[in-house]
Design an enzyme around this catalytic site. Structure first.
Site, PDB file in Angstrom:
ATOM      1  N   THR A 123      28.944  35.989  18.084  1.00  0.00           N
ATOM      2  CA  THR A 123      28.620  34.567  17.998  1.00  0.00           C
ATOM      3  C   THR A 123      28.682  33.838  19.338  1.00  0.00           C
ATOM      4  OG1 THR A 123      29.477  34.585  15.749  1.00  0.00           O
ATOM      5  CG2 THR A 123      29.152  32.450  16.742  1.00  0.00           C
ATOM      6  N   VAL A 124      29.613  34.215  20.222  1.00  0.00           N
ATOM      7  CA  VAL A 124      29.742  33.485  21.483  1.00  0.00           C
ATOM      8  C   VAL A 124      28.517  33.688  22.362  1.00  0.00           C
ATOM      9  CG1 VAL A 124      32.260  33.562  21.487  1.00  0.00           C
ATOM     10  CG2 VAL A 124      30.986  35.328  22.696  1.00  0.00           C
ATOM     11  N   GLU A 125      28.317  32.767  23.282  1.00  0.00           N
ATOM     12  CA  GLU A 125      27.164  32.807  24.209  1.00  0.00           C
ATOM     13  C   GLU A 125      25.844  32.829  23.444  1.00  0.00           C
ATOM     14  OE1 GLU A 125      27.105  32.699  27.541  1.00  0.00           O
ATOM     15  OE2 GLU A 125      29.267  32.725  27.863  1.00  0.00           O
ATOM     16  N   GLY A 126      25.799  32.252  22.283  1.00  0.00           N
ATOM     17  CA  GLY A 126      24.592  32.227  21.463  1.00  0.00           C
ATOM     18  C   GLY A 126      24.617  33.372  20.479  1.00  0.00           C
TER      19      GLY A 126
END
Length: 153
Positions: A123-126
């Site tokens: 999920t992180v960084e898009g």
């Protein structure tokens, strides 16, 4: 960033599954036979190993690019999306092999804790869906094919 740190997590997962689950499969017996002798276990270990080697090779490539003081936006997106997806498959194969010992909660369960942290990497960084849709396809298309910008406009 996303092209180095997130693939490194998947590389760690690959090495952990290869060492931990590989050893577990040699020790754990079913019908007085080590489960490492079963075809299904061998298949899962091979798939996890294959994804692990691909992830390691990609990490080496990305590190070499960064060492050259380059900042490849599209390649780092590809690395983030591809390596975190492979990391997910590696952990899932490890959990399939370790079975019940992989779902018992506790500090000694490295697979369960790694599995619970997977949504963070994805999920992180898009989120991977957005990364693939916008960054890899959109920017890859316009950066790799400059004449496409005129056609899209």
């Amino acid at each position: 960033g996303r092209g180095v740190s997130l693939p490194a997590g998947s590389i760690g997962a690959a090495r952990g599954v290869a060492a931990g689950v590989g050893a577990y499969a040699r020790v754990r017996k079913q019908f007085r036979v080590p489960i490492a002798e079963f075809g299904g276990i061998q298949e899962a270990l091979a798939e996890a190993g294959s994804d692990g080697l691909i992830t390691i090779a990609g990490g080496d490539l990305m590190n070499a690019i960064v060492d050259n003081h380059e900042a490849p936006m599209v390649i780092s997106s590809v690395m983030k999306q591809n390596c975190t997806e492979r990391g997910r498959r590696i952990i899932e194969k490890g959990m399939d092999i370790a079975a019940g010992s992989a779902i018992c909660r506790g500090d000694n369960n490295y697979l369960g804790n790694a599995y619970m942290s997977l949504p963070i990497a994805i999920t992180v960084e898009g989120a991977n869906i957005m990364t693939r849709s916008f960054q890899i396809i959109g920017q890859g298309l316009t950066r790799c094919h400059p004449h496409m910008v005129d056609l899209l406009g």
